[in-house]
Design a protein around this motif. Structure first.
Motif, mmCIF file in Angstrom:
data_model
loop_
_atom_site.group_PDB
_atom_site.id
_atom_site.type_symbol
_atom_site.label_atom_id
_atom_site.label_comp_id
_atom_site.label_asym_id
_atom_site.label_seq_id
_atom_site.Cartn_x
_atom_site.Cartn_y
_atom_site.Cartn_z
ATOM 1 N N GLY A 36 0.795 -1.227 0.000
ATOM 2 C CA GLY A 36 0.000 0.000 0.000
ATOM 3 C C GLY A 36 0.823 1.271 0.000
ATOM 4 O O GLY A 36 0.274 2.362 0.074
ATOM 5 N N VAL A 37 2.153 1.154 -0.077
ATOM 6 C CA VAL A 37 3.033 2.325 -0.057
ATOM 7 C C VAL A 37 3.866 2.340 -1.333
ATOM 8 O O VAL A 37 4.401 1.301 -1.748
ATOM 9 C CB VAL A 37 3.960 2.306 1.175
ATOM 10 N N GLN A 38 3.961 3.507 -1.938
ATOM 11 C CA GLN A 38 4.739 3.660 -3.171
ATOM 12 C C GLN A 38 5.915 4.590 -2.895
ATOM 13 O O GLN A 38 5.727 5.705 -2.420
ATOM 14 C CB GLN A 38 3.853 4.237 -4.273
ATOM 15 N N PHE A 63 7.245 -5.022 6.331
ATOM 16 C CA PHE A 63 6.743 -5.731 7.508
ATOM 17 C C PHE A 63 5.512 -6.537 7.104
ATOM 18 O O PHE A 63 4.725 -6.112 6.252
ATOM 19 C CB PHE A 63 6.404 -4.738 8.625
ATOM 20 N N PHE A 64 5.360 -7.724 7.749
ATOM 21 C CA PHE A 64 4.314 -8.664 7.351
ATOM 22 C C PHE A 64 3.476 -9.068 8.561
ATOM 23 O O PHE A 64 3.934 -9.021 9.701
ATOM 24 C CB PHE A 64 4.937 -9.909 6.722
ATOM 25 N N LYS A 65 2.244 -9.492 8.270
ATOM 26 C CA LYS A 65 1.344 -9.924 9.345
ATOM 27 C C LYS A 65 1.685 -11.321 9.855
ATOM 28 O O LYS A 65 1.399 -11.637 11.004
ATOM 29 C CB LYS A 65 -0.104 -9.913 8.839
ATOM 30 N N ASN A 66 2.259 -12.125 8.997
ATOM 31 C CA ASN A 66 2.499 -13.520 9.346
ATOM 32 C C ASN A 66 3.968 -13.870 9.221
ATOM 33 O O ASN A 66 4.727 -13.207 8.511
ATOM 34 C CB ASN A 66 1.676 -14.442 8.435
ATOM 35 N N GLN A 91 2.940 -11.182 0.536
ATOM 36 C CA GLN A 91 2.815 -9.755 0.239
ATOM 37 C C GLN A 91 1.427 -9.203 0.546
ATOM 38 O O GLN A 91 1.249 -8.003 0.643
ATOM 39 C CB GLN A 91 3.183 -9.496 -1.216
ATOM 40 N N LYS A 92 0.442 -10.070 0.733
ATOM 41 C CA LYS A 92 -0.880 -9.588 1.147
ATOM 42 C C LYS A 92 -0.795 -9.080 2.584
ATOM 43 O O LYS A 92 -0.370 -9.792 3.480
ATOM 44 C CB LYS A 92 -1.911 -10.705 1.048
ATOM 45 N N GLY A 93 -1.224 -7.856 2.790
ATOM 46 C CA GLY A 93 -1.177 -7.290 4.134
ATOM 47 C C GLY A 93 0.188 -6.791 4.550
ATOM 48 O O GLY A 93 0.390 -6.435 5.706
ATOM 49 N N ALA A 94 1.151 -6.772 3.610
ATOM 50 C CA ALA A 94 2.485 -6.259 3.936
ATOM 51 C C ALA A 94 2.473 -4.728 3.923
ATOM 52 O O ALA A 94 1.652 -4.105 3.260
ATOM 53 C CB ALA A 94 3.501 -6.775 2.933
ATOM 54 N N VAL A 95 3.387 -4.142 4.680
ATOM 55 C CA VAL A 95 3.520 -2.686 4.723
ATOM 56 C C VAL A 95 4.996 -2.321 4.555
ATOM 57 O O VAL A 95 5.858 -2.882 5.235
ATOM 58 C CB VAL A 95 2.985 -2.108 6.053
ATOM 59 N N LEU A 96 5.276 -1.391 3.641
ATOM 60 C CA LEU A 96 6.619 -0.847 3.475
ATOM 61 C C LEU A 96 6.698 0.405 4.344
ATOM 62 O O LEU A 96 6.022 1.397 4.089
ATOM 63 C CB LEU A 96 6.880 -0.500 2.007
ATOM 64 N N SER A 97 7.519 0.326 5.394
ATOM 65 C CA SER A 97 7.486 1.375 6.422
ATOM 66 C C SER A 97 8.873 1.919 6.715
ATOM 67 O O SER A 97 9.878 1.213 6.573
ATOM 68 C CB SER A 97 6.885 0.802 7.711
ATOM 69 N N HIS A 98 8.909 3.179 7.148
ATOM 70 C CA HIS A 98 10.142 3.738 7.707
ATOM 71 C C HIS A 98 10.415 3.069 9.049
ATOM 72 O O HIS A 98 9.478 2.713 9.783
ATOM 73 C CB HIS A 98 10.014 5.250 7.896
ATOM 74 N N GLU A 99 11.701 2.931 9.385
ATOM 75 C CA GLU A 99 12.084 2.257 10.624
ATOM 76 C C GLU A 99 13.206 3.042 11.289
ATOM 77 O O GLU A 99 14.222 3.332 10.668
ATOM 78 C CB GLU A 99 12.549 0.829 10.316
ATOM 79 N N TRP A 100 13.010 3.399 12.564
ATOM 80 C CA TRP A 100 14.013 4.137 13.322
ATOM 81 C C TRP A 100 14.409 3.360 14.570
ATOM 82 O O TRP A 100 13.611 2.609 15.131
ATOM 83 C CB TRP A 100 13.475 5.499 13.775
ATOM 84 N N ASP A 101 15.638 3.590 14.989
ATOM 85 C CA ASP A 101 16.128 3.051 16.268
ATOM 86 C C ASP A 101 16.180 4.196 17.282
ATOM 87 O O ASP A 101 16.801 5.239 17.021
ATOM 88 C CB ASP A 101 17.522 2.448 16.107
ATOM 89 N N VAL A 102 15.528 4.003 18.434
ATOM 90 C CA VAL A 102 15.445 5.061 19.451
ATOM 91 C C VAL A 102 15.654 4.445 20.836
ATOM 92 O O VAL A 102 15.739 3.230 20.983
ATOM 93 C CB VAL A 102 14.069 5.780 19.395
ATOM 94 N N ASN A 153 3.115 4.168 14.220
ATOM 95 C CA ASN A 153 2.232 5.334 14.154
ATOM 96 C C ASN A 153 0.873 4.942 13.586
ATOM 97 O O ASN A 153 0.658 3.801 13.152
ATOM 98 C CB ASN A 153 2.885 6.473 13.364
ATOM 99 N N GLU A 154 -0.054 5.874 13.595
ATOM 100 C CA GLU A 154 -1.422 5.588 13.150
ATOM 101 C C GLU A 154 -1.461 5.160 11.686
ATOM 102 O O GLU A 154 -2.258 4.293 11.301
ATOM 103 C CB GLU A 154 -2.304 6.827 13.345
ATOM 104 N N ALA A 155 -0.585 5.767 10.846
ATOM 105 C CA ALA A 155 -0.558 5.417 9.424
ATOM 106 C C ALA A 155 -0.172 3.952 9.238
ATOM 107 O O ALA A 155 -0.732 3.253 8.383
ATOM 108 C CB ALA A 155 0.415 6.327 8.681
ATOM 109 N N PHE A 156 0.786 3.467 10.047
ATOM 110 C CA PHE A 156 1.202 2.062 9.983
ATOM 111 C C PHE A 156 0.028 1.156 10.364
ATOM 112 O O PHE A 156 -0.283 0.183 9.659
ATOM 113 C CB PHE A 156 2.382 1.849 10.938
#
Length: 795
Positions: free
Chosen positions: A55-57, A507-510, A515-526, A558-561
C-alpha cells in the motif's frame, strides 16, 4: 534634453526591468547548468528503483548492488557503469584532533570513466581498485597535508581504519548534484559484492555508447529485472512477477538523464536536496513579465509624447524630410535611450548580485562564459526593445499630412489613447498577479511555521556524531540529563527533521512472508526517552521501558502504519520483519504502543507509516532544554563533551533551525518573489506617474477653466484619477481568476496547505488601487493647485 523628466522615467524603468531580468537569467542559467561540466553528460543516466508494496509507493535514487555489472554484461549499448554507496561521514584524524567529515562516499573506480573529475596528482586509472584506498579533492589535501602532493599519504578514519591516498582531484564544481570530498574504494565494503535484487543501496550510473537511445534501453529494463530477480522474488514471496504485479504491487527500474537530476528528481536517497524545475519556470515568467512592464512603460510614454512631436514632424516634412529619415530618427532616439538603460542595468545587476546571492542561496559570479552570451543577448534586447518602443511614433507620426498637423487638426486625438489604456491594464494585471502570488506563498510559509506537527521542535538542542563516544554515549546522556535547565534527553539514529531518515523495510502480518497485508514502512532506532523528549503523543499502549527485558523485541508504530495493516486495535499484535535482503528469514516484533501521526517528512507529503525500535543506537543526542540562559547551558554541554572526548569535534544544531532548512527553497522563493513583485510595482508606477504627468500637462487649460468656474482641488484630482483607476479595476478583474488558478496549482504540491482566502484577492486589489491612486494623485494635486491664470492667459 528637452524632456528630462520623461527621459529619466524611461531610462530608470528600463534599467530596473533589465537589471531584474539579468539577475533572474543568472539564476536560471545556473540552475540549468548543473552537471553539464561533465564532458559525457549527454550519455550519462542514473538508474532508479521504484517500489509499490504494502500500500506504499516509494521512488528511490538507488538500485540493487548487482544491477550495474549485470547491465554492462547484458546490453552492448552500455559502455560503462559506476556505483556510489553513501554511508555517511567519518571522523578523520588530523594530529591529535578528530574532525568530522560528512562528504564521504564509497565509489567504483569506473566513476572516473563516467564523470569528469580532473586529476591533479596520482593515477585515476587504478586509484580505487584496491581496498582501503581513497581519492580526495584538492581542498581536503590542503586541509590535512598542506598541499596537493598527498599521493601515498595515509588518512585514519574513526581511529580504526586507514586509507591510502592514491589520487588528488580538483574540487567538485558548485553546479553538481553531489559534492563529495572523499571517494573511498568500493572493494573495501563486502556489501558491494552482494547479489540481492530485492534490496537497494547503491546510486548507480550508466554511460551509454555514442548514438545509443536511452529510451530504448529503458524499455528493456522490465524484462531485465524480471530475468535477474524472479528467482529471489519466488523464494521470498512464492510468486513470480506476473502474480506480484497482478496483486497491485510492482518493482521498477527507471532511468533519468544526468542533466535532469538537479531539477527533475526528488526521490528518496538523493545525495543532496535538489532544485525544482517549477521555480525555474516561475522565475523565468517573472523575468519576462517585468521586462514587458518596463517595455510597456517605454511604449506608453513614447506614444503619449506623440502629440508634442506632431508639429515637429509637420515642420520637418514641409522642409523636405522624407518619411524614411523621420522613421530612422525616432527609432534611433528610442534605441539610444534603451542603450543607456541597458548599460545602467548591467552595472546595477553586478552591484546587486551579492544581495541576490543572499536571497537565493546561490554563489553566482560574472564569468567569461556568462559575458560571452550576455553581450550578444543584450545587443539583441536593445535593438528589439528600441524598435518596439519607437515603432509607434516612427510609423504613425511619419505618415501625417503636414497640412493637417500644422493646422492642429490632430492634436485632440491624443487625449485618449486606446493602445495606452490596454498597455496600462496589461501592466497592472501582471503586478496584481504577482501580488496575489506573493501573498499566497507568504501565507503558506506562515502556515508551515505555525502548524502543529505532532512533535515539539522548539528548544531541542541536537548534539551530533555521538556515536564517536562508543560505549560512553549513554553515560554522556545521563550526565547531560543532570544539568540544570535540561528537561530530558534521548539517543536515536533519526529525527523528524533529519533528511537522512529514509531507512525503510517491509513488515508482514504472518511469519510466512506473504505480500498480502504487507507494509513498506520507515524504521528508526530510538531509546526509551525518545517519545517524551520530543513530546510525541501516544494514542494507545505504552512507551518503551528499560526495566522490561521483552522490550528488546517490542515496537511502537504510528497511526498510518496501523491503518495500512488494518488493525483497529494494534496493541499486543505482532508483525514480522525480514532478517535478510533475500526475505528468507523473519524476526517477530511485538507492538506495545501506537503514536499519533506526526509530520517527519515534508508537508508536501502525507504522513507515511513509521515503526520505531528500542535499540542502542547512538547517532545523535537530542536535548530538551528549559532555560532562558541558552548560551550558558550550551557551554556546559560543550564542557561535558570535552570531558568525555577531548579530541572529538563538538557539533550541534537546534531542531527548529533544521526544520526551517527543510523549507529553505520555499522561503527563498517567497523572499525573491516579494522582491521582484515590489520591483514590478515600482516599474509599473513609474509609467503611471509619467502618464499622469502627461495627462495633467495636456489638460492644463481645461483644469484652469474648471477652477475659474468653481471646481475645487478634490474635483480636479477625481477627474484626473478616475480614468486611470478604471483601468486598474479592469486589470484586477482580468488578473484575479488567473492568479487564483495558478496559485491553487502551486498549493496542490503540499499535502498540508492553507486554503486561499478571499481577503488575499481583496487585499491585492485594494493595494493596487491605493498604489495607483497615490502615484496619480502626486501629479493631479500639483495640477489642481496651479494658478489658473498662468494656464489660460494665452487664450
Amino acid at each position: 534634453m528637452k524632456n528630462k523628466g520623461f527621459t529619466f522615467i524611461n531610462v530608470l524603468g528600463l534599467a530596473l526591468g533589465l537589471a531584474t531580468c539579468l539577475l533572474i537569467v543568472f539564476y536560471v542559467f545556473d540552475e540549468l547548468s548543473y552537471d553539464r561540466y561533465n564532458t559525457k553528460a549527454d550519455r550519462v543516466f542514473r538508474l532508479n528503483y521504484e517500489i509499490k508494496f504494502g500500500g506504499v509507493q516509494n521512488p528511490y535514487a538507488i538500485a540493487p548492488p548487482p544491477a550495474a555489472a549485470a547491465l554492462k554484461a547484458d546490453f552492448p549499448e552500455v559502455e560503462q557503469v559506476a556505483r556510489f554507496r553513501n554511508r555517511g561521514g567519518n571522523k578523520v584524524k588530523k594530529g591529535t584532533q578528530n574532525i568530522q567529515e560528512d562528504r564521504m562516499v564509497y565509489a567504483d573506480n569506473s566513476i572516473f570513466d563516467v564523470f569528469t573529475l580532473p586529476v591533479i596528482s596520482g593515477n585515476t586509472a587504478t586509484a580505487l581498485k584496491d581496498p582501503h584506498t581513497v581519492v580526495i579533492t584538492e581542498d581536503i589535501a590542503k586541509k590535512y597535508f598542506g598541499n596537493t602532493n598527498a599521493v601515498g599519504q595515509v588518512l585514519t578514519f574513526n581511529d580504526t581504519s586507514q586509507f591510502k591516498v592514491t589520487a588528488v582531484i580538483k574540487n567538485i564544481p558548485q553546479q553538481s548534484h553531489f559534492h563529495f570530498q572523499f571517494f573511498m574504494s568500493m572493494p573495501t565494503i563486502a556489501e558491494s559484492r552482494e547479489n540481492g535484487w530485492l534490496g537497494n543501496n547503491f546510486n548507480t550510473y550508466i554511460l551509454l555508447r555514442p548514438g545509443a537511445d536511452y529510451k530504448s534501453l529503458a524499455a528493456k529494463l522490465p524484462e531485465f529485472l524480471h530475468r535477474h530477480a524472479t528467482a529471489q522474488l519466488q523464494a521470498a514471496l512464492h510468486m513470480d512477477f506476473a502474480a506480484f504485479e497482478k496483486s497491485g504491487s510492482y518493482l521498477k527500474l527507471t532511468l533519468i538523464p544526468l542533466k535532469n537530476i538537479h531539477l527533475q528528481s526528488a526521490m528518496l536517497d538523493e545525495f543532496e536536496p535538489n532544485g525544482n524545475i517549477a521555480y525555474v519556470y516561475i522565475f523565468s515568467a517573472i523575468a519576462i513579465f517585468i521586462l514587458l512592464i518596463a517595455c510597456v512603460n517605454f511604449m506608453n510614454l513614447s506614444t503619449a509624447r506623440s502629440a508634442n512631436r506632431a508639429r515637429e514632424v509637420g515642420v520637418r516634412k514641409v522642409l523636405g524630410s522624407p518619411r524614411k529619415h523621420l522613421v530612422a530618427q525616432f527609432l534611433t532616439e528610442s534605441i539610444i535611450v534603451t542603450l543607456v538603460g541597458a548599460v545602467i542595468a548591467v552595472f546595477a545587476a553586478w552591484a546587486f548580485l551579492p544581495l541576490f546571492n543572499q536571497l537565493s542561496g546561490k554563489e553566482l559570479t560574472v564569468t567569461t562564459q556568462i559575458v560571452s552570451w550576455l553581450v550578444p543577448a543584450l545587443f539583441i534586447i536593445i535593438i528589439v526593445i528600441g524598435c518596439l518602443a519607437g515603432s509607434y511614433p516612427a510609423l504613425f507620426l511619419s505618415a501625417f499630412r503636414p497640412i493637417d498637423v500644422l493646422k492642429g487638426k490632430l492634436a485632440a486625438g491624443f487625449k485618449g489613447g486606446t493602445l495606452r489604456s490596454v498597455l496600462v491594464v496589461f501592466q497592472f494585471a501582471i503586478s496584481i498577479f504577482l501580488i496575489i502570488g506573493t501573498l499566497v506563498i507568504y501565507n503558506q510559509l506562515k502556515y508551515i511555521q505555525n502548524k502543529d506537527l505532532g512533535y515539539n521542535r522548539d528548544h531541542i538542542l541536537i548534539v551530533k556524531n555521538v556515536w564517536t563516544l562508543g560505549n560512553g554515549a549513554n553515560a554522556f546522556k545521563q550526565e547531560i540529563k543532570q544539568l540544570p535547565g535540561v528537561q530530558n534527553a534521548t539517543l536515536s539514529n533519526s529525527l523528524p527533521t533529519d533528511n537522512g531518515n529514509d531507512n525503510t523495510r517491509s513488515f508482514f502480518k504472518n511469519q510466512v512472508i506473504d505480500q498480502k497485508g504487507a507494509v513498506l514502512s520507515h524504521e528508526w532506532d530510538v531509546d526509551e526517552d525518545y517519545i517524551s523528549t520530543l513530546g510525541i503523543k501516544m494514542v494507545a499502549g505504552r512507551n518503551f521501558s528499560r526495566d522490561m527485558a521483552t522490550d528488546s523485541s517490542a515496537v511502537i508504530v504510528n497511526e498510518a502504519f496501523a491503518k495500512l495493516f488494518g488493525y483497529s486495535h494494534p496493541v499486543d499484535q505482532f508483525v514480522y520483519a525480514p532478517a535478510n535482503n533475500e526475505l528468507t528469514k523473519t524476526i517477530k516484533l511485538h507492538i506495545i504502543g501506537v503514536m499519533k501521526d506526526f509530520n517527519f517528512k515534508s508537508l508536501r507529503e502525507n504522513v507515511p507509516p513509521l515503526l520505531i525500535n528500542l535499540a542502542p543506537n547512538m547517532g545523535v543526542l537530542s536535548i530538551h532544554i528549559k532555560t532562558a540562559d541558552i548560551p550558558g547551558l550550551l557551554a556546559q554541554v560543550k564542557d561535558k563533551w570535552k570531558g568525555v572526548s577531548s579530541n572529538q569535534q563538538f557539533n550541534y544544531s537546534f531542531m527548529d533551525q533544521e526544520f526551517d532548512a527543510i523549507y529553505r527553497s520555499e522561503q527563498r522563493m517567497g523572499a525573491i518573489s516579494m522582491a521582484f513583485t515590489s520591483l514590478a510595482i515600482i516599474i509599473a508606477c513609474l509609467g503611471l506617474f509619467g502618464l499622469a504627468a502627461y495627462s495633467a500637462e495636456q489638460r492644463t487649460k481645461e483644469i484652469g477653466i474648471r477652477k475659474v468656474l468653481g471646481a475645487n482641488v478634490s474635483d480636479i484630482v477625481n477627474m484626473l484619477s478616475k480614468d486611470f483607476i478604471k483601468l486598474v479595476i479592469i486589470a484586477i478583474v482580468i488578473a484575479t481568476p488567473i492568479a487564483w488558478w495558478a496559485m491553487q496549482k502551486w498549493l496542490q504540491s503540499f499535502a498540508y496547505r492553507q486554503n486561499m482566502q478571499w481577503w488575499v484577492v481583496a487585499l491585492a486589489g485594494f493595494g493596487a488601487i491605493v498604489i495607483a491612486f497615490i502615484t496619480i494623485s502626486s501629479q493631479s494635486v500639483k495640477a489642481a493647485l496651479s494658478n489658473p491664470v498662468n494656464s489660460i492667459k494665452s487664450e
